[in-house]
Write an enzyme that holds these catalytic residues in place. Structure first.
Site, PDB file in Angstrom:
ATOM      1  N   HIS A   1      11.538  67.240  -5.314  1.00 17.49           N
ATOM      2  CA  HIS A   1      11.243  68.673  -5.381  1.00 17.49           C
ATOM      3  C   HIS A   1      11.274  69.192  -6.826  1.00 17.49           C
ATOM      4  O   HIS A   1      11.686  70.328  -7.082  1.00 17.49           O
ATOM      5  CB  HIS A   1      12.209  69.465  -4.503  1.00 17.49           C
ATOM      6  CG  HIS A   1      12.335  68.908  -3.121  1.00 17.49           C
ATOM      7  ND1 HIS A   1      11.293  68.927  -2.224  1.00 17.49           N
ATOM      8  CD2 HIS A   1      13.353  68.268  -2.488  1.00 17.49           C
ATOM      9  CE1 HIS A   1      11.673  68.344  -1.097  1.00 17.49           C
ATOM     10  NE2 HIS A   1      12.908  67.929  -1.236  1.00 17.49           N
ATOM     11  N   CYS A   2      10.835  68.353  -7.752  1.00 19.00           N
ATOM     12  CA  CYS A   2      10.811  68.723  -9.170  1.00 19.00           C
ATOM     13  C   CYS A   2      12.185  69.191  -9.645  1.00 19.00           C
ATOM     14  O   CYS A   2      12.302  70.162 -10.408  1.00 19.00           O
ATOM     15  CB  CYS A   2       9.761  69.793  -9.435  1.00 19.00           C
ATOM     16  SG  CYS A   2       8.075  69.265  -9.100  1.00 19.00           S
ATOM     17  N   ALA A   3      13.222  68.513  -9.169  1.00 19.13           N
ATOM     18  CA  ALA A   3      14.596  68.855  -9.555  1.00 19.13           C
ATOM     19  C   ALA A   3      15.441  67.586  -9.586  1.00 19.13           C
ATOM     20  O   ALA A   3      16.497  67.503  -8.946  1.00 19.13           O
ATOM     21  CB  ALA A   3      15.178  69.877  -8.586  1.00 19.13           C
TER      22      ALA A   3
END
Length: 402
Positions: free
Chosen positions: A358-360
């Protein structure tokens, strides 16, 4: 209780989805589009096009006026003042990079930039790279057991050495609404500039004058707010927008240009080089007008009830949640099955959710979830039937995998 969305009818894709057996539960990645967006795009291109802020002919003047009216519409939707600046960008990522590079001249080696550990890569990597390039210190603010920012730790870590604070009010992983006011006020007292990434927050909570008073710069994307792709905004307060320096250069931003040197227009035009996404900007403004005319209280109550059904259904299936989600989405994992395997089998059954980092990635590493998390994210066009299909597909997937 069976929840049926009265707003679903405004989104033409769902008639096709129903025919195809598609259940869309990935709105945190991007939202589906309402009729009004399609109408504006059709009308704009069918009525004849021209570039903006350049020519003197009637068509160019009309479209320039429409674009500037769109800017005023977005400012009004934000609850901003006429003296604030609104810069159109390609998206929130572009906006955050703009403010990062545009403020880079303010920093000296040893200065500190503070971000939370749960930030999306778009609100982490620009600051990380700036720190590496200018020999600054990146200070990471921790979260508590629920996934919200730890305000006590933040107050200790944000000091007079902190020159900028960059935060998201709503994490795309944790899905927790929180009041960042005390932290933002403390940062101001320490002399730090405050940047908010409201990409997720703006979809489910109305941005208003009170929120804007607690930050200096605010970024968001159109495509998550039911608008077109390729459009975003950077709002800059009246007090601080003059601090920005341009970092991209080209046509129409120029006040004067010679072979030897150039000078540039003030914000906003000085930060909008080249031809903007005119049709997208006009459509985004109309979508915001449409949203503003809806019953916001009814939407919030509906989303809360639907989110509660999601949480209760997942709790019955003994998943492991990331934090304690209370708004719009839930990220979770199964203790025995890889998230990507579940998502693949869900996709084969027509259920669209998200699996991965999740781009994290730093957050997932801190959670011990390097293999990724599943995420179900809701829009006000979803209903109980969507969740019934999801739970049925999820159960069927586990029967195959366990």
């Amino acid at each position: 209780m069976h929840l049926t969305s009265p707003w679903r009818q405004h989104f033409p894709c769902f008639e096709l989805f129903d025919q195809q057996g598609v259940t869309y539960l990935d709105s945190a990645a991007t939202a589906q589009k309402p009729h009004i967006l399609l109408q504006v795009l059709q009308q704009h291109y069918a009525s004849g096009v021209a570039n903006v802020h350049r020519a003197q002919h009637a068509l160019a003047n009309r479209i320039t006026a429409e674009l500037e009216q769109a800017r005023a519409t977005v400012l009004q939707w934000l609850g901003a003042t006429d003296n604030d600046q609104l810069i159109f960008t390609k998206g929130a990522t572009d906006a955050l990079n703009l403010v990062c590079h545009g403020l880079s001249h303010l920093f000296q080696p040893g200065d500190e930039i503070a971000v939370s550990l749960y930030e999306h890569h778009a609100n982490l990597i620009p600051w990380q790279q700036l720190c590496q390039r200018l020999q600054l210190k990146l200070v990471v603010l921790p979260f508590n057991s629920s996934g919200a920012l730890d305000p006590i730790a933040a107050k200790q870590l944000i000091t007079p050495n902190t020159k900028l604070l960059a935060l998201s009010p709503l994490s795309n992983v944790f899905g927790i609404t929180q009041d960042l006011t005390p932290t933002l006020q403390h940062a101001k007292q320490c002399g730090a500039l405050r940047v908010l990434d409201c990409t997720q927050y703006a979809v489910h909570q109305r941005i208003d004058q009170q929120l804007l008073q607690h930050c200096d710069f605010l970024a968001l994307s159109s495509h998550k707010l039911f608008g077109p792709d390729g459009v975003g905004i950077l709002w800059a307060s009246q007090a601080q927008h003059s601090l920005l320096h341009p970092y991209q250069f080209g046509g129409e931003m120029v006040a004067h240009c010679s072979i030897e040197q150039s000078s540039f227009l003030p914000a906003p035009l000085g930060f909008e080089p080249g031809t903007p996404n005119i049709a997208g900007i006009l459509a985004f403004a109309k979508v915001l007008q449409w949203l503003a005319d809806l019953d916001q209280t009814a939407i919030q109550h509906y989303e809360q009830a639907l989110h509660q059904q999601l949480i209760e259904g997942l709790e019955q299936r003994a998943v492991k949640f990331a934090g304690s989600p209370n708004c719009a989405l839930a990220s979770f994992s199964h203790p025995q099955v890889h998230s990507a395997d579940i998502a693949t089998l869900l996709a084969e059954q027509g259920v669209a959710i998200r699996a991965g980092s999740h781009c994290a990635q730093p957050l997932l590493k801190a959670l011990g979830a390097e293999q990724g998390l599943l995420r179900v994210s809701l829009g006000f066009y979803n209903d109980s039937q969507d969740l019934t299909r999801f739970f049925s597909a999820y159960d069927a997937a586990l029967e195959l995998l366990l």
